[in-house]
Design an enzyme around this catalytic site. Structure first.
Site, PDB file in Angstrom:
ATOM      1  N   SER A  11       0.722  -1.142   0.210  1.00 51.55           N
ATOM      2  CA  SER A  11       0.108   0.010   0.021  1.00 51.55           C
ATOM      3  C   SER A  11       0.888   1.361  -0.094  1.00 51.55           C
ATOM      4  CB  SER A  11      -0.923  -0.014   1.119  1.00 51.55           C
ATOM      5  OG  SER A  11      -2.025   0.889   0.772  1.00 51.55           O
ATOM      6  N   HIS A  60       3.029  14.724   5.280  1.00 50.01           N
ATOM      7  CA  HIS A  60       2.962  16.108   4.959  1.00 50.01           C
ATOM      8  C   HIS A  60       3.384  17.005   6.150  1.00 50.01           C
ATOM      9  CE1 HIS A  60       0.332  14.685   1.829  1.00 50.01           C
ATOM     10  NE2 HIS A  60      -0.360  14.221   2.528  1.00 50.01           N
ATOM     11  N   CYS A  92      -0.871  -4.073   4.213  1.00 49.84           N
ATOM     12  CA  CYS A  92      -1.457  -5.217   4.239  1.00 49.84           C
ATOM     13  C   CYS A  92      -0.383  -6.145   4.389  1.00 49.84           C
ATOM     14  CB  CYS A  92      -2.299  -5.356   3.079  1.00 49.84           C
ATOM     15  SG  CYS A  92      -1.265  -5.554   1.510  1.00 49.84           S
TER      16      CYS A  92
END
Length: 125
Positions: free
Chosen positions: A73, A78, A93
């Site tokens: 994934s 930020h 996952c």
């Protein structure tokens, strides 16, 4: 029969993956693009994920956005250096250990002021 090899299995439940929402406060090195890229690589390694690609962008006058695209994934970040804040989004996952990211982030950004929220995405009955 459905192939569930890429699902996360924990405590007798199966789900698509673990999603950690991590807030760092009073953090350092948040305007250093190379440092953030290195932290993304270190988190990927510590969690046992497979790195496919990293992209970072430095904003003017400050702030960095980065994403590590993983086979399992992603890790996104930020930063707001002007207030010492960074938002990390770690979704993984399979046989990864996303919580292994926390000590890496603590060390890389020199803060103990960390909040972690955990979601189990795509949980099956």
């Amino acid at each position: 029969m459905t192939d569930t090899t890429h699902l996360t299995q924990k405590d007798g439940k199966a789900y698509a993956g673990t999603h950690l929402i991590i807030d760092l406060q009073n953090a350092r090195h948040l305007n250093d693009r190379a440092h953030i890229e290195q932290a993304l690589r270190a988190v990927t390694e510590a969690t046992g994920a497979t790195l496919l690609h990293i992209h970072t962008h430095h904003f003017s006058p400050q702030g960095v956005t980065g994403i590590a695209v993983l086979a399992e994934s992603h890790i996104a970040c930020h930063t707001w250096p002007e207030i010492g804040y960074a938002a990390f989004d770690i979704f993984m996952c399979g046989e990864t250990t996303p919580h292994a990211a926390i000590p890496i982030l603590r060390s890389a950004f020199d803060t103990d002021d960390i909040t972690v929220r955990e979601l189990h995405r795509g949980q099956t009955p």
